[in-house]
Design a protein around this motif. Sequence first.
Motif, mmCIF file in Angstrom:
data_model
loop_
_atom_site.group_PDB
_atom_site.id
_atom_site.type_symbol
_atom_site.label_atom_id
_atom_site.label_comp_id
_atom_site.label_asym_id
_atom_site.label_seq_id
_atom_site.Cartn_x
_atom_site.Cartn_y
_atom_site.Cartn_z
ATOM 1 N N UNK A 87 0.783 -1.232 0.000
ATOM 2 C CA UNK A 87 0.000 0.000 0.000
ATOM 3 C C UNK A 87 0.816 1.284 0.000
ATOM 4 N N UNK A 88 1.976 1.346 0.703
ATOM 5 C CA UNK A 88 2.690 2.635 0.657
ATOM 6 C C UNK A 88 3.131 2.975 -0.762
ATOM 7 N N UNK A 89 3.472 1.949 -1.528
ATOM 8 C CA UNK A 89 3.936 2.190 -2.892
ATOM 9 C C UNK A 89 2.801 2.737 -3.760
ATOM 10 N N UNK A 90 1.598 2.211 -3.545
ATOM 11 C CA UNK A 90 0.460 2.704 -4.316
ATOM 12 C C UNK A 90 0.230 4.182 -4.024
ATOM 13 N N UNK A 91 0.304 4.536 -2.742
ATOM 14 C CA UNK A 91 0.083 5.938 -2.377
ATOM 15 C C UNK A 91 1.156 6.818 -3.000
ATOM 16 N N UNK A 92 2.408 6.340 -2.936
ATOM 17 C CA UNK A 92 3.491 7.124 -3.551
ATOM 18 C C UNK A 92 3.233 7.281 -5.052
ATOM 19 N N UNK A 93 2.794 6.192 -5.681
ATOM 20 C CA UNK A 93 2.546 6.268 -7.123
ATOM 21 C C UNK A 93 1.445 7.279 -7.437
ATOM 22 N N UNK A 94 0.371 7.249 -6.652
ATOM 23 C CA UNK A 94 -0.728 8.192 -6.876
ATOM 24 C C UNK A 94 -0.243 9.625 -6.704
ATOM 25 N N UNK A 95 0.550 9.836 -5.642
ATOM 26 C CA UNK A 95 1.068 11.180 -5.389
ATOM 27 C C UNK A 95 1.993 11.623 -6.521
ATOM 28 N N UNK A 96 2.813 10.694 -6.982
ATOM 29 C CA UNK A 96 3.736 11.032 -8.060
ATOM 30 C C UNK A 96 2.977 11.425 -9.314
ATOM 31 N N UNK A 97 1.945 10.648 -9.630
ATOM 32 C CA UNK A 97 1.123 10.996 -10.797
ATOM 33 C C UNK A 97 0.537 12.385 -10.614
ATOM 34 N N UNK A 98 0.090 12.673 -9.388
ATOM 35 C CA UNK A 98 -0.458 13.998 -9.104
ATOM 36 C C UNK A 98 0.589 15.069 -9.337
ATOM 37 N N UNK A 99 1.805 14.814 -8.870
ATOM 38 C CA UNK A 99 2.859 15.808 -9.027
ATOM 39 C C UNK A 99 3.189 16.037 -10.492
ATOM 40 N N UNK A 100 3.277 14.937 -11.216
ATOM 41 C CA UNK A 100 3.643 15.032 -12.632
ATOM 42 C C UNK A 100 2.582 15.812 -13.417
ATOM 43 N N UNK A 101 1.317 15.587 -13.085
ATOM 44 C CA UNK A 101 0.246 16.195 -13.877
ATOM 45 C C UNK A 101 -0.145 17.578 -13.388
ATOM 46 N N UNK A 102 -0.072 17.788 -12.073
ATOM 47 C CA UNK A 102 -0.635 19.046 -11.593
ATOM 48 C C UNK A 102 0.169 19.757 -10.528
ATOM 49 N N UNK A 103 1.357 19.284 -10.209
ATOM 50 C CA UNK A 103 2.172 20.005 -9.238
ATOM 51 C C UNK A 103 1.956 19.542 -7.805
ATOM 52 N N UNK A 104 2.606 20.269 -6.907
ATOM 53 C CA UNK A 104 2.690 19.831 -5.514
ATOM 54 C C UNK A 104 1.325 19.756 -4.837
ATOM 55 N N UNK A 105 0.451 20.713 -5.136
ATOM 56 C CA UNK A 105 -0.836 20.722 -4.449
ATOM 57 C C UNK A 105 -1.651 19.492 -4.775
ATOM 58 N N UNK A 106 -1.661 19.152 -6.046
ATOM 59 C CA UNK A 106 -2.416 17.964 -6.461
ATOM 60 C C UNK A 106 -1.795 16.715 -5.837
ATOM 61 N N UNK A 107 -0.469 16.677 -5.798
ATOM 62 C CA UNK A 107 0.214 15.528 -5.206
ATOM 63 C C UNK A 107 -0.220 15.354 -3.759
#
Lengths: 349, 672
Positions: B437-457
């Motif tokens: 599960x921690x990896x999934x959360x990191x992946x989701x956050x990373x996708x957020x960062x890549x697409x929309x920046x720190x706030x989305x992450x």
Amino acid sequence: MDITHHHSNNAKLVCQGVWKLFGDNAGVFLGSYKGKKPRLKDVLDAGLIGAVQDCNLEVNDGEIFVIMGLSGSGKSTLLRLLSRLIDPTAGHIYFNGEDLAALSNKQMIEIRRHSMGMVFQQFALLPHLSVLENVAFPLDVQGVSRAEREKRAQEVIELVGLKGREFYYPAELSGGQQQRVGIARSLAVEPDLWFLDEPFSALDPLIRREMQDEFLRLQKLLNKTIVFVTHDFDEAIRLGDRIAIMKDGSIDQIGAAEELIINPSTDYVKEFTKNIPREKVLTLSAIMKPPALDVNRFCAQFPANTKISEVSQVLYQSDQPVEVVNEKGDKLGYVDRESVIKVLMSGDF
Amino acid sequence: MHAEHSTRTDVLLKKHPYAFIWTLLAMLTAVLMFLGKSEVRWAFKVPRELRLNLKSYISDFMDWLVNSADLGIFTFYELTRGISWMLEKPLDFTTGILATGLMSGEGSNAVQLTPPLSWLAVILVLVCLGRYARDWKLAIFVGCCFAYLALFGQWQSAMVTLSSILIAVPLGVFGGLVLGIMAHRWRLFEKFITPVLDLMQTVPVFAYLLPILFLFGFGPVAAMIATIIYAMPPMVRVTMLALRQVPDQLRDLGNMVGCTDYQMLRRILIPTAMPSLMVGVNQVIMLSLNMVIIASMIGAGGLGYDVLTALRRLDIGAGVESGLAIVVLAIALDRLSQALAKKRTKIRDSSDSQHFFVRYPYTCLCSLILVLITLIALVVPALQVYPESWSLTTGSFWDDLVKYININYFDELEAFKVFVLLNILVPLKRFLLALPWPMVIVAVALAGYQLGGARLALLTAVLSLFCAVVGLWDKSMITVYLCGISVLFAAALGIVLGIIAAENLRFGKMIEVVIDTLQTLPSFVYLMPVVMLFRVGDFAAMIAVIAYSIVPAIRYTLHGIRQVNPQLIEAGLVSGCTDWQILTKIKLKLALPQVMLGINQTVMLALSMLVITALVGTRDLGQEVYIALTKADTGKGIVAGLCVAFIAIITDRLITAAVDKSKKRLGLKQVN
Ligand SMILES: Nc1ncnc2c1ncn2[C@@H]1O[C@H](COP(=O)(O)OP(=O)(O)OP(=O)(O)O)[C@@H](O)[C@H]1O
Ligand SMILES: [Mg+2]
């Protein structure tokens, strides 16, 4: 110190050192200059849009004052400032000697209900109301009784030549007719001060011409104080007693059409007036030569405010010059073929 | 050697920083999975110290609210019961008029004061309304719809449903209007209400049925409140949007003629926004009908109740009949309200000389019909209550159909189902459940960062972490798996259909009619044929979700392709593209943002449907919510509901950010 005493007595609307900057902290930015003028570049560097910059003007009672400039030069913004639809970042606007910014909301509503009218570029008709209801709308808002407001609306509808279309809806009218409704509506409250923001520019050229004539006819009848915005110099010349030329938010020059052509204060104004047919704007007084002893035979007599184009035919048929007189009949000078030809050919005199 | 290696990674990092990080993440995940549960337990089971027992807090809070919260003059409980009493009166009245007859007295000793309106009178009045709203065609259509309800013996239930709609819709519209106006007036309120709306539109309905049940008791009123809460958010949004879209010049006009704030709203903003507002009204009607079946779980009678009981008995025939009646009612009301929305009143000359009958012909005609038929019905009972002997039933037809299919095609259907289950569904489910599960959360956050920046992450990380700490990680992953696989199929199929529809005019027209109809169907209706054919389980759920959520994928693709600037297509033609190249290189590329928005909608619909498929035995968050409902466990229901909402919000934000990005890129391309 009472600033209102500084301007001439018959000024209806006075605009002193008015600024409008769009963007965050515009007020702080302007305040930091402590009354001095920031340069356009500083404004841009601060990330602000200088829509209106340091405007000074007076609109006299009963005149048609035209604000003229290209798209984006800040005309609409200035008009909205003059009607206090928006508040200036700095500066003062006086209507009948009263500072508009000092008025409460309630007082402002009162002034707008009874002393101001506005005609909009895109007509701004309410789509769900009939012509009659649209025209009566300002009175309705004031709470005037139905019978009374419809009677008044009928009057102004007739005035603008829309009788018989009272029960049409805006969508069923042509552009010209829609703008007539807009004009009728703004006249329904009998305003002292009449704002028109490019009222005819959404219309095609033929109808525009017709509406301009209509407008002049109305003004002869009603004699209002008018602020008229346009981006069309021909229109400005046709309608305006005085014209203010705007560029990038500042007013370059204010004056009668003739003055702008004879004495352009900046290259920009000169550029604007370059292609205007001079003989249609300039009057005899601009080109007449002083009375001379050796010139004493004239083919005709004309008042000094006659346009040059009107005498060219006379001069063509006779080789004698025309005499120029003032209203009382005093001789002021003369105009001969040579001076008219000079105007027609070069534009420089 | 070492230095050379590091420079190469440097280059790689600079060129494709994200590709590098993603690879790293994948490798790390693989290592954790290799080590397995026995070595790194924390990565697969959320540690006890991190758990948050949110559901019991919520349950305790609800208990406190209902049992001991005191607002001074009265208790909270009294307040809610007061509200439900106020809503009960008008509801009783309309139900009385339309369905049961007005009663006096309570329970079994109630006496009927007046009989309900005659079915014929109601049909004729609706025909008049149809004619008034548009034309004879609509009038006859609406007449047929309601005649159908009578003919197939659904009249009584349909009228119970209709009467709750008649109360719920005006309340929902009014409430939405008020909230929308407030949001328009005060920026601060807008800031507050926007996330609330997001949440309300993504939390599954089941999750708030329970608190409502607690606060308002079981019965039609509680059901109506749930319906209003469900149907109101789009009205708020539509109001905000419609008011914002009023041209500035009209606002200026209002100011220049000296409107007060109230006059501005009442005389300028609302009338000019009216056409858009009517779209919102239509939405409220459709969503209210969508709620009919779910609302019957907390006490609504009528068609929804019939469907629900039939489903529980697995009485396919009866279920389909009542379900179809809901659909017919929905379609009739949809067409009627759309026509009314488009109608513009024409008052040519409002002079008072005209006769009342001439000015209000429809009002007069309707009153005449009502009075006349009510009088006749007093002597002709068949007009009063539709006689049972006149009604038809198709119940046995549906039963036979199912039997026939199951007897003749059972093997094929079963083989197909097993094939998909074994080869796609089960492996995917196993894989997702095996992810740390921690990896999934990191992946989701990373996708957020890549697409929309720190706030989305941050947002995506926090929301997904929520699912972990409340102890619903596995259920969330099953939801993601079921929803993901359904969306994948729905999107693939929908995009293909959308492309064909855009390329082929005849097919396009046909499919637009089909998807218009599909959109008016309440989600429950999709369950029935699926259960008929595939019984219960993940596969049945998946088919239902695909059927329900495919519509936006088709619609957005179709519109996206049609909207492509024809000049660009001509430019392609001139430069010698084949049809295929034009489709893939120009049309699809430019339609991509639209298509992505369609998929976003598909995800939202899929999630809302997924919760309902809990009824056919899935093991995801939907089931959690549903179980909570049957066990009256408020906290559990709300927490699981929030998890669903958060999954929806994460997906929505990620896709929206991706769309923005690709739009920007396309915009830049056009500049060059
Ligand atoms: N509300 C606003 N916020 C930010 N900038 C504005 C706003 N209103 C006007 N501007 C900017 O101020 C400048 C002047 O605009 P304005 O509308 O007054 O021009 P205009 O002379 O009336 O042009 P047009 O002939 O096109 O109507 C423009 O650069 C415009 O972008
Ligand atoms: Mg303008």
